[in-house]
Design a protein around this motif. Sequence first.
Motif, short mmCIF file in Angstrom:
data_model
loop_
_atom_site.label_atom_id
_atom_site.label_comp_id
_atom_site.label_asym_id
_atom_site.label_seq_id
_atom_site.Cartn_x
_atom_site.Cartn_y
_atom_site.Cartn_z
N ARG A 1 46.89 -8.04 -3.25
CA ARG A 1 47.92 -7.30 -3.98
C ARG A 1 47.33 -6.05 -4.63
N TYR A 2 46.12 -6.18 -5.17
CA TYR A 2 45.46 -5.07 -5.86
C TYR A 2 44.14 -4.76 -5.16
N LEU A 3 44.18 -3.77 -4.27
CA LEU A 3 43.04 -3.47 -3.41
C LEU A 3 41.78 -3.15 -4.20
N GLU A 4 41.91 -2.36 -5.25
CA GLU A 4 40.72 -1.89 -5.95
C GLU A 4 39.95 -3.03 -6.62
N ARG A 5 40.63 -4.09 -6.99
CA ARG A 5 39.94 -5.22 -7.63
C ARG A 5 38.93 -5.87 -6.68
N THR A 6 39.38 -6.19 -5.48
CA THR A 6 38.45 -6.81 -4.51
C THR A 6 37.45 -5.78 -4.00
N ALA A 7 37.87 -4.52 -3.90
CA ALA A 7 36.95 -3.45 -3.50
C ALA A 7 35.77 -3.38 -4.45
N LYS A 8 36.03 -3.47 -5.74
CA LYS A 8 34.93 -3.41 -6.72
C LYS A 8 34.00 -4.61 -6.60
N THR A 9 34.57 -5.79 -6.31
CA THR A 9 33.73 -6.97 -6.09
C THR A 9 32.79 -6.75 -4.92
N LEU A 10 33.33 -6.24 -3.81
CA LEU A 10 32.51 -6.02 -2.63
C LEU A 10 31.47 -4.94 -2.86
N LYS A 11 31.88 -3.82 -3.46
CA LYS A 11 30.97 -2.67 -3.63
C LYS A 11 30.02 -2.86 -4.80
N ASP A 12 30.57 -3.09 -5.98
CA ASP A 12 29.77 -3.04 -7.19
C ASP A 12 28.94 -4.30 -7.42
#
Length: 313
Positions: free
Chosen positions: A166-177
């Motif tokens: 639902r919120y792309l940036e949340r999982t994106a931050k987990t993967l990246k950061d």
Amino acid sequence: MYTIMGHHHISMITKNAQMNNRFYQKVLGLRCVKKTVNQDNPSMYHLFYGDLTGSAGTELSFFEMPIVGRTVRGTNAITQIGLLVPSFESLEYWKRRFELLDVKHGEITTYAGRAALPFEDTEGLRLMLLNNNGEKIPEHWLAWEDSLVEQKHRILGMGTVEITVRYLERTAKTLKDMLGYVEVTRSEKEAVYQSVSGQAFGEIVLKQQEGPSEKPGRGSIHHLAIRVKNEDELRHWEEMVKERGFYSSGIVDRYYFQSLYFRDSNGILFEMATDGPGFTADSTVEALGEKLDLPPFLEEKRAEIEANLKPLD
């Protein structure tokens, strides 16, 4: 600095272990490398399919839940699994094979920059075959020579995995950061991440989708496990998960590997799993998958466990 080495395995739900076993061995040509039980609920099968030894990165795993209902598709779920095949010719071979064996499939298309053939298993699990196009694969992947599939078209291992949130940036931050994945492409509602530069065996496609969360059932994906080298590295990642503020399981001894589980802020369940000891911890390579294997702490309950399981063959 520790890095994620790619996918380790991916775990799904099946309603019927016998039917599942037939499809993944007889249709897809994978080897059943471990016939065991869910260690948290030993009344159900836990089956692993993969290459000769079930190498990390080739493993598809299934929990049998006979009373499970259907999947109601939605967001905040792992929604599709890519499997690598050697060539575009292999995709054509598989399309003909699926037509012959009455497997639900689509047309050859493009997915995340690769030629792809989408299909479903007997319970509606969404998968796709991806053209590896001669690119390198992990050295430890070992072909199973007794597969029913022609040698030059056999499935190599896991490729791109799709996660819908639902919120792309949340999982994106987990993967990246937190996990150190590299963002390869990004648009408003889709992004591609890789743990190993340029390689599909560590690739995740992240899609944004509003609406209700998926209701899991037969043919749904329970979690994605990613590769870490050993327990020392796992302890490092345990600290990273804590620093991020996620609840984790702590390190769990699964006998065949050590694991750590956590959910990100979209509710996606990740497992981090070590490469070893592997499925030969209690079996020879030749005998993998031939009998029910149990971790030592369940061995004393073997008679009770076996009495509650239906034979697979």
